[in-house]
Write an enzyme that holds these catalytic residues in place. Structure first.
Site, PDB file in Angstrom:
ATOM      1  N   LYS A  76      54.178  27.325  38.724  1.00 57.40           N
ATOM      2  CA  LYS A  76      53.211  28.001  37.863  1.00 57.40           C
ATOM      3  C   LYS A  76      52.022  27.071  37.655  1.00 57.40           C
ATOM      4  O   LYS A  76      52.212  25.853  37.473  1.00 57.40           O
ATOM      5  CB  LYS A  76      53.887  28.343  36.529  1.00 57.40           C
ATOM      6  N   SER A 151      53.757  35.747  31.053  1.00 59.71           N
ATOM      7  CA  SER A 151      52.611  35.194  31.732  1.00 59.71           C
ATOM      8  C   SER A 151      52.942  34.582  33.094  1.00 59.71           C
ATOM      9  O   SER A 151      52.030  34.317  33.867  1.00 59.71           O
ATOM     10  CB  SER A 151      51.976  34.113  30.864  1.00 59.71           C
ATOM     11  N   SER A 175      57.751  34.620  28.548  1.00 56.23           N
ATOM     12  CA  SER A 175      57.020  34.594  29.819  1.00 56.23           C
ATOM     13  C   SER A 175      57.812  34.224  31.059  1.00 56.23           C
ATOM     14  O   SER A 175      57.277  34.310  32.168  1.00 56.23           O
ATOM     15  CB  SER A 175      55.817  33.668  29.711  1.00 56.23           C
TER      16      SER A 175
END
Ligand code: GLN
Length: 492
Positions: A76, A151, A175
């Protein structure tokens, strides 16, 4: 190969059936083909990835490989990675090449994994659909009209589309779990303090926690082994003996045929998780999964988390408060975006922040600054902290009656792009079942357990007591031995 488990990949690498360079090339080619439509990656650097793969091949040749050596992993874009553009999904960091590695990155490097690229995400991890990213939305590989969740939406889409065997995510309010659910993956948020936050760009520091996203619980256990551990550079990192998160999975591997692998496991079903607001297709898939758990020997107990309903409002005081403080460092002075034209210093701050941050991030900064300001601190921030304590106490009481808690991860299957983008409250409610876990600091995971409307995946949430990761992972693993939801992949 693209559907292989980490164990299978590891065996193939160790047995010289293929090299890490070949494996990395396979995934880079697939990314080249499919990423333009999905937008799961923000940054790719084939040269860097392949040089890590060559290094891994040398290690393997010397017989020095571990269980993850040579395996590609996507990270990420919230994790600082030396020499890599690290944007956090924001224009503010669109020019930031990190000079150092986050602890998570360092640990994956030490394990010999190959960094495949940096994945797209909601800006500063604020969102539930990946639509707040400066780099554009990510598409759900199961249906490109749908969001992948957020997210960690880029990581979720990348694993789901088999662009990478595994990825990292972070979970402040859901997330990791929510995008895992919406993309049909297994994702785990550890107990707060188990994985170091050093070098992970801070959103809400008392809630942020990194974890693995992969195809199965067994893969997640192996990844967590690499990620977890004490780090003196994170003051909230917990100094505990090293754990092997695969230990319960392995211990149960020898169960005799006919034995019920989860005999006696008490699963708590909070009535608040099955109340109004849960869509019928998700409820059905979750109930079927719970029936499967009963067949595996588990018993179910009805429980209540009476303060759960306060978790979203408390979170949207606490998380913005912490974010407003954490994001004050982005001022255009030391790194990141600086307005090209400005008058004095104050004007430079204002213009840089006005241009560098997107609308959702600004909304959070405004709310956070408001709830921390004189006169409102007691009314909002302190009250939210009290609620947080009550929520944590609800879980303490619940875990006197059960070993694990189960319910839905998300109130609905993936929604369409644009459906909730204009309505922050609807968007915030996407995390209604996940946020309480962060407020309490507990471990939680999501595993695929069926499909709902339009064939979109449904996630089952499993919540453990503090440091209950190994038990939670084994409960997920036993379900995955008995079912095949985790093996299904979108047709691409
Ligand atoms: N969707 C939640 C938010 O927008 C949670 C995000 C997260 O876990 N990073 O804050």
């Amino acid at each position: 190969m693209i559907n292989a488990s980490l164990k299978e990949l590891s065996a193939a690498l160790a047995g010289k059936q293929l090299s890490s360079v070949e494996l990395t090339t396979l995934f880079l080619d697939r990314i080249g083909k499919l990423n333009p439509a999905l937008n799961a990656f923000i940054t790719l650097d084939a040269e860097k990835s392949l040089s890590m793969a060559r290094e891994a091949d040398h290690r393997l040749a010397r017989g020095e490989g571990g269980p993850l050596t040579g395996i590609p992993v996507a990270h990420k874009d919230i994790f600082c990675a030396e020499g890599w553009l690290t944007t956090c999904g924001s224009k503010m960091l669109s020019n930031f090449v990190s000079p150092y590695d986050a602890t998570v990155i360092e640990r994956f490097k030490a394990a010999g994994t190959v960094t495949l690229g940096k994945t797209n995400m909601d800006e500063f991890a604020m969102g539930s659909s990946n639509e707040t990213s400066f780099y554009g939305p990510v598409r759900n590989p199961w249906d490109t009209a749908a969001v992948p969740g957020g997210s960690s939406g880029g990581s979720a889409a990348a694993v789901s589309a088999r662009l990478t065997p595994a990825a990292t995510g972070t979970d402040t309010g859901g997330s990791i779990r929510q995008p895992a659910a919406l993309c049909g993956l297994t994702g785990l948020k550890p107990t707060y303090g188990v994985v170091s936050r050093y070098g992970m760009i801070a959103f809400a520091s008392s809630l942020d926690q990194a974890g693995p996203m992969a195809k199965s619980a067994e893969d997640c256990a192996l990844l967590l082994n690499a990620m977890a551990g004490f780090d003196a550079r994170d003051s909230t990192s917990l100094e505990r003996p090293t754990e092997d998160y695969t230990r319960e999975i392995n211990a149960h591997g020898s169960t005799r045929d006919g034995d019920k692998p989860l005999a006696g496991l008490r699963i708590g079903l909070p009535k608040e998780f099955f109340a109004e607001g849960l869509s019928a297709d998700v409820a059905q898939a979750v109930e079927d999964a719970i029936a499967a758990y009963r067949k595996l020997g588990a018993i179910t107990v009805d429980i209540s988390l009476p303060n759960m309903k306060l978790s979203v409002p408390a979170y949207y005081v606490i998380a913005p408060a912490e974010a407003s403080s954490n994001l004050s460092r982005f001022d255009g002075v030391r790194y990141g975006w600086r307005a090209p034209q400005y008058g004095d210093l104050t004007d430079m701050y204002c213009k840089s922040r006005a241009q560098g941050f997107g609308a959702e991030v600004k909304r959070r900064i405004l709310i956070g600054t408001y709830v921390l300001s004189h006169g409102y601190y007691d009314a909002y921030y302190l009250q939210a902290q009290r609620i947080r304590r009550l929520i944590a106490q609800d879980f303490v009481a619940a875990f006197r009656q059960c070993d694990l808690i189960m319910g839905p991860t998300s109130p609905s299957v993936a929604f369409d792009l644009g459906d909730k983008a204009g309505d922050p409250v609807q968007m915030y409610l996407s995390d209604i079942y996940t946020i309480a876990v962060n407020l309490a600091g507990l471990p939680g995971m999501s595993i695929p357990c069926g499909t709902g409307a339009r064939g979109r995946p449904v996630g089952l949430q499993i919540i453990g007591d503090y440091f209950g990761e190994a038990r939670m992972l084994n409960a997920a693993h036993q379900y995955q031995l008995a079912t095949d939801w985790h093996r299904r992949a979108p047709a691409l």
